[in-house]
Design an enzyme around this catalytic site. Structure first.
Site, PDB file in Angstrom:
ATOM      1  N   LYS A  84       0.864  -1.194   0.000  1.00 22.19           N
ATOM      2  CA  LYS A  84       0.000   0.000   0.000  1.00 22.19           C
ATOM      3  C   LYS A  84       0.887   1.227   0.000  1.00 22.19           C
ATOM      4  O   LYS A  84       2.018   1.182   0.493  1.00 22.19           O
ATOM      5  CB  LYS A  84      -0.879   0.012   1.258  1.00 22.19           C
ATOM      6  CG  LYS A  84      -2.092   0.899   1.149  1.00 22.19           C
ATOM      7  CD  LYS A  84      -3.228   0.171   0.470  1.00 22.19           C
ATOM      8  CE  LYS A  84      -4.401   1.074   0.177  1.00 22.19           C
ATOM      9  NZ  LYS A  84      -5.585   0.287  -0.228  1.00 22.19           N
ATOM     10  N   GLY A 110      -5.541   2.649  -7.345  1.00 27.46           N
ATOM     11  CA  GLY A 110      -6.192   3.758  -6.644  1.00 27.46           C
ATOM     12  C   GLY A 110      -6.668   3.386  -5.253  1.00 27.46           C
ATOM     13  O   GLY A 110      -6.676   2.225  -4.848  1.00 27.46           O
ATOM     14  N   ASP A 111      -7.049   4.396  -4.510  1.00 27.68           N
ATOM     15  CA  ASP A 111      -7.710   4.273  -3.205  1.00 27.68           C
ATOM     16  C   ASP A 111      -8.317   5.658  -2.971  1.00 27.68           C
ATOM     17  O   ASP A 111      -8.533   6.406  -3.948  1.00 27.68           O
ATOM     18  CB  ASP A 111      -6.709   3.865  -2.110  1.00 27.68           C
ATOM     19  CG  ASP A 111      -7.389   3.394  -0.807  1.00 27.68           C
ATOM     20  OD1 ASP A 111      -7.783   2.222  -0.735  1.00 27.68           O
ATOM     21  OD2 ASP A 111      -7.548   4.215   0.132  1.00 27.68           O
ATOM     22  N   ASN A 119     -15.735   6.265  -5.365  1.00 26.57           N
ATOM     23  CA  ASN A 119     -15.740   5.147  -6.304  1.00 26.57           C
ATOM     24  C   ASN A 119     -16.472   3.921  -5.761  1.00 26.57           C
ATOM     25  O   ASN A 119     -17.328   3.344  -6.438  1.00 26.57           O
ATOM     26  CB  ASN A 119     -14.287   4.789  -6.665  1.00 26.57           C
ATOM     27  CG  ASN A 119     -14.211   3.545  -7.513  1.00 26.57           C
ATOM     28  OD1 ASN A 119     -13.965   2.450  -7.015  1.00 26.57           O
ATOM     29  ND2 ASN A 119     -14.480   3.691  -8.796  1.00 26.57           N
ATOM     30  N   SER A 168      -8.185  -5.819 -10.347  1.00 20.47           N
ATOM     31  CA  SER A 168      -6.854  -5.299 -10.687  1.00 20.47           C
ATOM     32  C   SER A 168      -5.953  -6.441 -11.143  1.00 20.47           C
ATOM     33  O   SER A 168      -5.175  -6.295 -12.094  1.00 20.47           O
ATOM     34  CB  SER A 168      -6.214  -4.629  -9.468  1.00 20.47           C
ATOM     35  OG  SER A 168      -6.673  -3.302  -9.329  1.00 20.47           O
TER      36      SER A 168
HETATM   37  P1  NDP Z   1     -12.907   7.986  -3.018  1.00 18.75           P
HETATM   38  O1  NDP Z   1     -11.837   8.970  -2.808  1.00 18.75           O
HETATM   39  O2  NDP Z   1     -13.442   7.737  -4.379  1.00 18.75           O
HETATM   40  O3  NDP Z   1     -14.157   8.310  -2.077  1.00 18.75           O
HETATM   41  C1  NDP Z   1     -14.017   8.391  -0.705  1.00 18.75           C
HETATM   42  C2  NDP Z   1     -15.348   8.746  -0.094  1.00 18.75           C
HETATM   43  O4  NDP Z   1     -15.264   8.609   1.328  1.00 18.75           O
HETATM   44  C3  NDP Z   1     -15.738  10.190  -0.354  1.00 18.75           C
HETATM   45  O5  NDP Z   1     -17.126  10.281  -0.361  1.00 18.75           O
HETATM   46  C4  NDP Z   1     -15.131  10.884   0.853  1.00 18.75           C
HETATM   47  O6  NDP Z   1     -15.723  12.129   1.140  1.00 18.75           O
HETATM   48  C5  NDP Z   1     -15.388   9.892   1.952  1.00 18.75           C
HETATM   49  N1  NDP Z   1     -14.345  10.035   2.985  1.00 18.75           N
HETATM   50  C6  NDP Z   1     -13.019   9.921   2.823  1.00 18.75           C
HETATM   51  N2  NDP Z   1     -12.349  10.157   3.973  1.00 18.75           N
HETATM   52  C7  NDP Z   1     -13.298  10.414   4.860  1.00 18.75           C
HETATM   53  C8  NDP Z   1     -13.249  10.745   6.216  1.00 18.75           C
HETATM   54  N3  NDP Z   1     -12.073  10.829   6.893  1.00 18.75           N
HETATM   55  N4  NDP Z   1     -14.437  10.943   6.858  1.00 18.75           N
HETATM   56  C9  NDP Z   1     -15.616  10.848   6.182  1.00 18.75           C
HETATM   57  N5  NDP Z   1     -15.702  10.539   4.883  1.00 18.75           N
HETATM   58  C10 NDP Z   1     -14.579  10.333   4.238  1.00 18.75           C
HETATM   59  O7  NDP Z   1     -12.352   6.613  -2.386  1.00 18.75           O
HETATM   60  P2  NDP Z   1     -12.839   5.118  -2.632  1.00 18.75           P
HETATM   61  O8  NDP Z   1     -14.293   5.063  -2.876  1.00 18.75           O
HETATM   62  O9  NDP Z   1     -11.914   4.511  -3.595  1.00 18.75           O
HETATM   63  O10 NDP Z   1     -12.501   4.466  -1.196  1.00 18.75           O
HETATM   64  C11 NDP Z   1     -13.460   4.387  -0.154  1.00 18.75           C
HETATM   65  C12 NDP Z   1     -13.042   3.298   0.820  1.00 18.75           C
HETATM   66  O11 NDP Z   1     -12.999   2.034   0.127  1.00 18.75           O
HETATM   67  C13 NDP Z   1     -11.659   3.456   1.454  1.00 18.75           C
HETATM   68  O12 NDP Z   1     -11.681   2.916   2.748  1.00 18.75           O
HETATM   69  C14 NDP Z   1     -10.768   2.592   0.562  1.00 18.75           C
HETATM   70  O13 NDP Z   1      -9.621   2.168   1.244  1.00 18.75           O
HETATM   71  C15 NDP Z   1     -11.713   1.439   0.298  1.00 18.75           C
HETATM   72  N6  NDP Z   1     -11.436   0.616  -0.885  1.00 18.75           N
HETATM   73  C16 NDP Z   1     -11.302   1.149  -2.133  1.00 18.75           C
HETATM   74  C17 NDP Z   1     -11.091   0.329  -3.218  1.00 18.75           C
HETATM   75  C18 NDP Z   1     -11.041   0.857  -4.602  1.00 18.75           C
HETATM   76  O14 NDP Z   1     -10.964   0.046  -5.536  1.00 18.75           O
HETATM   77  N7  NDP Z   1     -11.104   2.161  -4.831  1.00 18.75           N
HETATM   78  C19 NDP Z   1     -10.939  -1.119  -3.060  1.00 18.75           C
HETATM   79  C20 NDP Z   1     -11.171  -1.600  -1.711  1.00 18.75           C
HETATM   80  C21 NDP Z   1     -11.383  -0.750  -0.677  1.00 18.75           C
HETATM   81  P3  NDP Z   1     -14.968  13.498   0.726  1.00 18.75           P
HETATM   82  O15 NDP Z   1     -15.117  13.598  -0.748  1.00 18.75           O
HETATM   83  O16 NDP Z   1     -15.674  14.534   1.486  1.00 18.75           O
HETATM   84  O17 NDP Z   1     -13.536  13.340   1.164  1.00 18.75           O
HETATM   85  O1  2IT Z   2      -7.999  -1.424  -0.732  1.00 13.48           O
HETATM   86  C1  2IT Z   2      -7.934  -1.928  -1.868  1.00 13.48           C
HETATM   87  O2  2IT Z   2      -8.058  -3.136  -2.056  1.00 13.48           O
HETATM   88  C2  2IT Z   2      -7.720  -1.027  -3.006  1.00 13.48           C
HETATM   89  N1  2IT Z   2      -7.636   0.182  -2.810  1.00 13.48           N
HETATM   90  C3  2IT Z   2      -7.561  -1.580  -4.392  1.00 13.48           C
HETATM   91  C4  2IT Z   2      -6.156  -2.052  -4.622  1.00 13.48           C
HETATM   92  C5  2IT Z   2      -5.842  -2.483  -6.036  1.00 13.48           C
HETATM   93  O3  2IT Z   2      -4.665  -2.805  -6.233  1.00 13.48           O
HETATM   94  O4  2IT Z   2      -6.707  -2.513  -6.900  1.00 13.48           O
END
Ligand code: NDP
Ligand code: 2IT
Length: 448
Positions: free
Chosen positions: A129, A168-169, A243, A380
């Protein structure tokens, strides 16, 4: 339940001593070690060969300065991280998070979780990560580009299609991956699948964008079906509006549910008619706006300041898809009181240990993140396969593989829980099933 095994307690103690001030990492490690009590009792070889001592120590931590020039010509300096945690079963794989709250402990907890999650997918990917305390909010595209180029200039020394493949994350989506990929290609003069989540024209996989949210619902659906239930006719709350949240909403709706609330870090919207997802996509994906803008053209909807209030909205199924520790004990109790039947985690570690205990005690079906959100990283890995083959599969092909992978993860986690006397406990089952594959690979490799 608290941990009693002396070996595991001593490993935990050392983790705390060696990683002071990193509570999220301690939390993630404790949960896994607690699940492993019956495993180490049955298999003394893991203790004898120091497998768990090795597992909690990252193979490599890379920490670097990221200087860049903002639109006013001023130099800004951020911190970059990449933690290459475990490569026993494949190249390091895991996302990059750009958020002001990022520090070493956050990346360590995410990297540690990623080891087991990636193992659960059944695909050959190790755990890693990375990220930065850079905040993309309010930055121009050119600022984001200059930051990404500087970040990759350093990161490129440590990654590669067969070594470490970031994605991404939070705060890292298609725009950022594009800039990062462009800079890597320029520096190395090679076109390889060094990142995933790429744009479709340059090697991205169809269905990767949708994969985490879709996969979450496939997992939750498998869990519900196993208990004679489904998404049909259910009221759902999805936190976040990024996302993962957007595509979780989309799939839950396709499966017959009504999603009535979504949030961002400022607040949440409640729409009794069901959230209009096209409006959310326009606000979030196109305009990069705030969720409160939703109420301007949805007169029946309400906006409430503060994001944790979303858990007071009555629902049958809760899908936390924002960030770590967003559901505490108090929120969990409210959800239970309001009759929640299932909670499936889309974000990483969104429920505190007390919240998980509350759900489990109340008999709520609970899907832990490292199992239920594995669809993103699984897809991925499918993107990596396509890049190696120099082929691209159709959306349907990728989506159907993803569906199969999520059903398998459910089956394997449920079976592992049963095998070790904890039937129905998917937290323990996912930790054990994820651990066994990695631990056996580590044993096979010897002390390295
Ligand atoms: P994005 O950046 O696309 O979206 C994040 C969302 O969560 C936004 O709505 C954001 O609001 C909100 N958010 C972020 N930080 C906080 C916080 N501290 N308090 C309250 N709300 C918050 O990220 P993702 O959708 O990619 O990721 C969301 C979660 O899913 C994370 O925990 C990530 O680790 C996990 N994840 C993502 C994967 C992926 O493929 N993208 C895969 C597996 C897990 P705001 O816009 O106001 O910041
Ligand atoms: O938390 C997760 O699994 C991710 N943000 C996706 C990682 C990836 O390599 O697609």
């Amino acid at each position: 339940m608290s941990m009693k095994n002396e070996y595991l307690l001593s490993v935990m103690e050392k983790v705390k001593q060696r990683n002071p001030g990193e509570p999220e990492f301690h939390q993630a490690v404790y949960e896994v070690l607690e699940s492993l009590e019956p495993v180490v009792a049955k298999h003394p070889e893991y203790e004898k060969m120091g497998v768990i001592d090795e597992l909690v120590e990252p193979e490599r931590i890379i920490k670097f300065r990221v200087p860049w020039v903002d639109d006013n010509g001023k130099v800004q300096v951020n911190r970059g991280f990449r933690i290459q945690f475990n490569s026993a079963i494949g190249p390091y794989k895991g996302g990059l998070r750009f958020h002001p709250s990022v520090y070493e402990g956050i990346i360590k907890f995410l990297g540690f979780e990623q080891i087991f999650k990636n193992s659960l997918t059944g695909l050959p990917i190790g755990g890693g990560k990375g990220g930065s305390d850079f905040d993309p909010k309010g930055k121009s595209d050119m600022e984001v580009m200059r930051f990404c180029q500087s970040f990759m200039t350093e990161l490129s020394k440590y990654i590669g299609a067969d070594t470490d493949v970031p994605a991404g994350d939070i705060g890292v989506g298609a725009r950022e991956i594009g800039y990062l990929f462009g800079q890597y290609k320029r520096l190395r003069n090679e076109f390889t699948g060094v990142l995933t989540g790429k744009g479709i024209p340059y090697g991205g996989s169809l269905a990767r964008k949708e994969a985490t949210g879709f996969g979450l619902c496939y997992f939750a659906d498998a869990m519900l079906k196993d208990h004679g239930d489904s998404f049909k006719g259910k009221t759902v709350v999805v936190s976040g509006s990024g996302n993962v949240a957007i595509y979780a909403n989309q799939k839950a709706t396709t499966l017959g549910a009504k999603v009535v609330a979504m949030s961002d870090s400022n607040g949440y919207v409640y729409d009794p008619d069901g959230i209009d997802l096209d409006a959310i996509k326009l606000i979030k994906e196109v305009r990069r706006g705030r969720i409160k803008e939703y109420v301007a053209d949805h007169p029946k909807a309400e906006y409430h300041e503060g994001c944790s209030g979303i858990w007071t909205v009555k629902c049958d199924i809760a899908l936390p898809c924002a960030t770590q520790n967003e559901i505490n004990e108090e929120s969990a109790k409210i959800l239970v009181k309001n009759g929640v039947k299932a909670v499936a985690e889309g974000a990483n570690m969104p429920s505190t240990p007390e919240a998980i205990a509350t759900f489990q005690k109340a008999g709520v079906l609970f899907a832990p993140a490292k199992a239920s959100n594995a669809g993103g990283v699984a897809t991925s890995a499918l993107e990596m396969s396509q890049n190696s083959q120099r082929l691209s599969w159709t959306f349907e092909e990728v989506d159907s593989k993803l569906h199969g992978i999520m059903e398998n993860i459910y089956k394997n986690a449920a079976q592992a829980a049963k095998d070790y006397g904890m039937e129905g406990n998917l937290v323990a089952g996912a930790n054990i099933a994820g651990f066994l594959k990695v631990a056996n690979a580590m044993l096979a490799h010897g002390v390295v």
